[in-house]
Design a protein around this motif. Sequence first.
Motif, PDB file in Angstrom:
ATOM      1  N   SER A  46       0.811  -1.216   0.000  1.00 24.15           N
ATOM      2  CA  SER A  46       0.000   0.000   0.000  1.00 24.15           C
ATOM      3  C   SER A  46       0.847   1.270   0.000  1.00 24.15           C
ATOM      4  N   SER A  47       2.139   1.163   0.310  1.00 20.91           N
ATOM      5  CA  SER A  47       2.998   2.342   0.304  1.00 20.91           C
ATOM      6  C   SER A  47       3.585   2.639  -1.072  1.00 20.91           C
ATOM      7  N   ALA A  48       3.421   1.732  -2.044  1.00 16.58           N
ATOM      8  CA  ALA A  48       3.911   1.966  -3.406  1.00 16.58           C
ATOM      9  C   ALA A  48       2.835   2.732  -4.162  1.00 16.58           C
ATOM     10  N   ARG A  49       2.929   4.045  -4.111  1.00 18.20           N
ATOM     11  CA  ARG A  49       1.893   4.892  -4.716  1.00 18.20           C
ATOM     12  C   ARG A  49       2.397   5.686  -5.902  1.00 18.20           C
ATOM     13  N   ARG A  50       3.709   5.920  -5.963  1.00 23.91           N
ATOM     14  CA  ARG A  50       4.259   6.762  -7.028  1.00 23.91           C
ATOM     15  C   ARG A  50       5.507   6.111  -7.620  1.00 23.91           C
ATOM     16  N   VAL A  51       5.853   6.546  -8.827  1.00 22.17           N
ATOM     17  CA  VAL A  51       7.032   6.045  -9.531  1.00 22.17           C
ATOM     18  C   VAL A  51       7.768   7.235 -10.140  1.00 22.17           C
ATOM     19  N   VAL A  52       9.093   7.258  -9.944  1.00 24.86           N
ATOM     20  CA  VAL A  52       9.958   8.237 -10.598  1.00 24.86           C
ATOM     21  C   VAL A  52      10.776   7.493 -11.650  1.00 24.86           C
ATOM     22  N   LEU A  53      10.644   7.894 -12.898  1.00 24.93           N
ATOM     23  CA  LEU A  53      11.333   7.260 -14.019  1.00 24.93           C
ATOM     24  C   LEU A  53      12.467   8.171 -14.477  1.00 24.93           C
ATOM     25  N   VAL A  54      13.688   7.640 -14.471  1.00 27.72           N
ATOM     26  CA  VAL A  54      14.872   8.335 -14.974  1.00 27.72           C
ATOM     27  C   VAL A  54      15.391   7.512 -16.140  1.00 27.72           C
ATOM     28  N   SER A  55      15.242   8.040 -17.336  1.00 31.99           N
ATOM     29  CA  SER A  55      15.591   7.313 -18.559  1.00 31.99           C
ATOM     30  C   SER A  55      16.724   8.025 -19.273  1.00 31.99           C
ATOM     31  N   TYR A  56      17.704   7.228 -19.732  1.00 29.52           N
ATOM     32  CA  TYR A  56      18.849   7.784 -20.441  1.00 29.52           C
ATOM     33  C   TYR A  56      18.641   7.621 -21.939  1.00 29.52           C
ATOM     34  N   ASN A  57      18.765   8.725 -22.672  1.00 27.25           N
ATOM     35  CA  ASN A  57      18.640   8.731 -24.132  1.00 27.25           C
ATOM     36  C   ASN A  57      20.041   8.752 -24.718  1.00 27.25           C
ATOM     37  N   ALA A  58      20.490   7.595 -25.222  1.00 33.47           N
ATOM     38  CA  ALA A  58      21.867   7.492 -25.720  1.00 33.47           C
ATOM     39  C   ALA A  58      22.067   8.278 -27.004  1.00 33.47           C
ATOM     40  N   GLU A  59      21.029   8.437 -27.818  1.00 38.44           N
ATOM     41  CA  GLU A  59      21.188   9.145 -29.088  1.00 38.44           C
ATOM     42  C   GLU A  59      21.429  10.636 -28.868  1.00 38.44           C
ATOM     43  N   GLN A  60      20.672  11.240 -27.982  1.00 33.68           N
ATOM     44  CA  GLN A  60      20.817  12.672 -27.729  1.00 33.68           C
ATOM     45  C   GLN A  60      21.716  12.969 -26.536  1.00 33.68           C
ATOM     46  N   GLY A  61      22.029  11.971 -25.728  1.00 36.60           N
ATOM     47  CA  GLY A  61      22.867  12.198 -24.555  1.00 36.60           C
ATOM     48  C   GLY A  61      22.163  12.957 -23.444  1.00 36.60           C
ATOM     49  N   THR A  62      20.855  12.779 -23.321  1.00 40.10           N
ATOM     50  CA  THR A  62      20.065  13.485 -22.309  1.00 40.10           C
ATOM     51  C   THR A  62      19.428  12.492 -21.354  1.00 40.10           C
ATOM     52  N   ILE A  63      18.923  13.011 -20.249  1.00 40.13           N
ATOM     53  CA  ILE A  63      18.236  12.211 -19.229  1.00 40.13           C
ATOM     54  C   ILE A  63      16.823  12.744 -19.104  1.00 40.13           C
ATOM     55  N   ASP A  64      15.843  11.864 -19.241  1.00 41.91           N
ATOM     56  CA  ASP A  64      14.433  12.230 -19.109  1.00 41.91           C
ATOM     57  C   ASP A  64      13.967  11.897 -17.694  1.00 41.91           C
ATOM     58  N   PHE A  65      13.352  12.871 -17.054  1.00 45.12           N
ATOM     59  CA  PHE A  65      12.844  12.729 -15.691  1.00 45.12           C
ATOM     60  C   PHE A  65      11.319  12.789 -15.738  1.00 45.12           C
ATOM     61  N   ARG A  66      10.669  11.730 -15.247  1.00 42.74           N
ATOM     62  CA  ARG A  66       9.202  11.655 -15.238  1.00 42.74           C
ATOM     63  C   ARG A  66       8.721  11.250 -13.846  1.00 42.74           C
ATOM     64  N   HIS A  67       7.481  11.666 -13.549  1.00 45.40           N
ATOM     65  CA  HIS A  67       6.873  11.359 -12.251  1.00 45.40           C
ATOM     66  C   HIS A  67       5.459  10.851 -12.509  1.00 45.40           C
ATOM     67  N   TYR A  68       5.165   9.612 -12.026  1.00 42.70           N
ATOM     68  CA  TYR A  68       3.890   8.958 -12.307  1.00 42.70           C
ATOM     69  C   TYR A  68       3.184   8.587 -11.012  1.00 42.70           C
ATOM     70  N   LEU A  69       1.878   8.431 -11.138  1.00 43.98           N
ATOM     71  CA  LEU A  69       1.024   7.950 -10.062  1.00 43.98           C
ATOM     72  C   LEU A  69       0.498   6.569 -10.427  1.00 43.98           C
ATOM     73  N   ILE A  70       0.611   5.615  -9.514  1.00 43.12           N
ATOM     74  CA  ILE A  70       0.141   4.248  -9.756  1.00 43.12           C
ATOM     75  C   ILE A  70      -1.366   4.189  -9.513  1.00 43.12           C
ATOM     76  N   THR A  71      -2.099   3.740 -10.516  1.00 37.91           N
ATOM     77  CA  THR A  71      -3.552   3.649 -10.438  1.00 37.91           C
ATOM     78  C   THR A  71      -3.969   2.198 -10.615  1.00 37.91           C
ATOM     79  N   ILE A  72      -4.831   1.710  -9.744  1.00 33.44           N
ATOM     80  CA  ILE A  72      -5.365   0.348  -9.792  1.00 33.44           C
ATOM     81  C   ILE A  72      -6.862   0.427 -10.099  1.00 33.44           C
ATOM     82  N   ARG A  73      -7.323  -0.383 -11.051  1.00 34.71           N
ATOM     83  CA  ARG A  73      -8.743  -0.391 -11.402  1.00 34.71           C
ATOM     84  C   ARG A  73      -9.190  -1.819 -11.708  1.00 34.71           C
ATOM     85  N   PRO A  74     -10.494  -2.067 -11.684  1.00 31.60           N
ATOM     86  CA  PRO A  74     -10.986  -3.431 -11.984  1.00 31.60           C
ATOM     87  C   PRO A  74     -10.635  -3.856 -13.405  1.00 31.60           C
TER      88      PRO A  74
END
Length: 455
Positions: A178-206
Amino acid sequence: MARRRKNRTHLKGANASAPKDAADPKAPKSFIVRHGQVGHSIAQLVRDMRKVMEPNTATRLKERARNKLKDYISIGPSLSVTHIVAFTLTPVAPSLRIIRLSAGPTLSFRIERYSLTKDILNASRRARSMGMEYLSPPLLVLASFPAPGPSTPPHLTLLAKTFQSLFPPLAPSTISLSSARRVVLVSYNAEQGTIDFRHYLITIRPYGVSRRVRKVLEGTTKTAAGKVVDLSSHHDIADYVLRNKDGGDGGYESASSASEADPEEATVRLAGDYVGRNNRKGEKRAVRLDEIGPRMELRLVKIVEGLPGKEGGVLFHEFVKKAPSEAAALKAAAAARAKLRKERREEQERNVARKKRKDGAEDDEDDEEGEEDSESGEEDGEEGEDDEGDDEAWDDEADVSEGEDGESSEGEDGESSEGEAEDDGEESEVEEKQAPRPMKRHKPTPVKHKKGGRR
């Protein structure tokens, strides 16, 4: 009869329902600050990043215009702060620095593009208000980073470890589902040499039901009526579920078209009870990630040993490349500066210790002198008492002798001649002239009081 006041028996704020994972004393703690002149957008980005790093960050930290970065660096270790994330505005672009306390290294990034939380929520169809999600730390996901190895650039390995150290480590055996509510995604783009930072909310549905059926089951709508589904424009529940809005002879949609089945890859069986209605252990649910922001695209510019103001050697630079000889010279110069700083610190500590010893010796001397003075004063007092006793004894003897002489003279010379009386009168007159005059007594002057004053 006075009204009885209610005694509050519950806690207010984050302490009331904070999970146990958020109270880990070994979890990394951070300062998210801005320094220098920044605009309103960067200030809002700082506040959004504080929300991302909750609950292990200073959310209500107040910055002032006169605060410098070295102030946060100096006070951070005393508050068990492990990282400082500093935002500033340069003439080229906004800049971000991640500082590892208390010995470094320092990573400098250029913010190529960014979006605030309010922009992400306004552009999303499933915008929702956040609240309890920030009582537990987010889960970190590193994507597209090369595995550590001899062929991997060392700065990428250091970059991945830096982001890992920002968040608490994940322990699947002890973490509460129940404490896993959010996710931080750090993705490396090798072609451009940049780092993408994203912040998500975990949603559960039927799983396996349409959106309208899910609304009926969960009772969640965006209408002003609250959590009750509005069926006032429908004749039957089937009109709402199968989208026959007019209720005429147009017919209903088929069950296959009305259902919004989730793909099998996005479904899981819950290993424990989760937040939400009917999310019990063993139930099959669909998992979705909703982006809630902020979003950043970063470019690594430089990695330096040490802290700002006490920099060491440059480990990596995106735009400046040094020859091996130049890099060795810079490293030697940094080592010489560190050695000189250490020698100065040791010398200062020796001077402070010597001054303390000197002050202590002076205090001891003052105490000894005070004791000698007190002893000499006691001896003088004893001698003075002896002298006073001798003087008093001598005065008593003198008084007694004078009295005896007076009585004997009166007894022997009771009958004297007139000539002797005259001689005695002359001698008494001379003695009266030589005797000192008595002192005049001064009468005290009366004090005059004003009328009406206190006498």
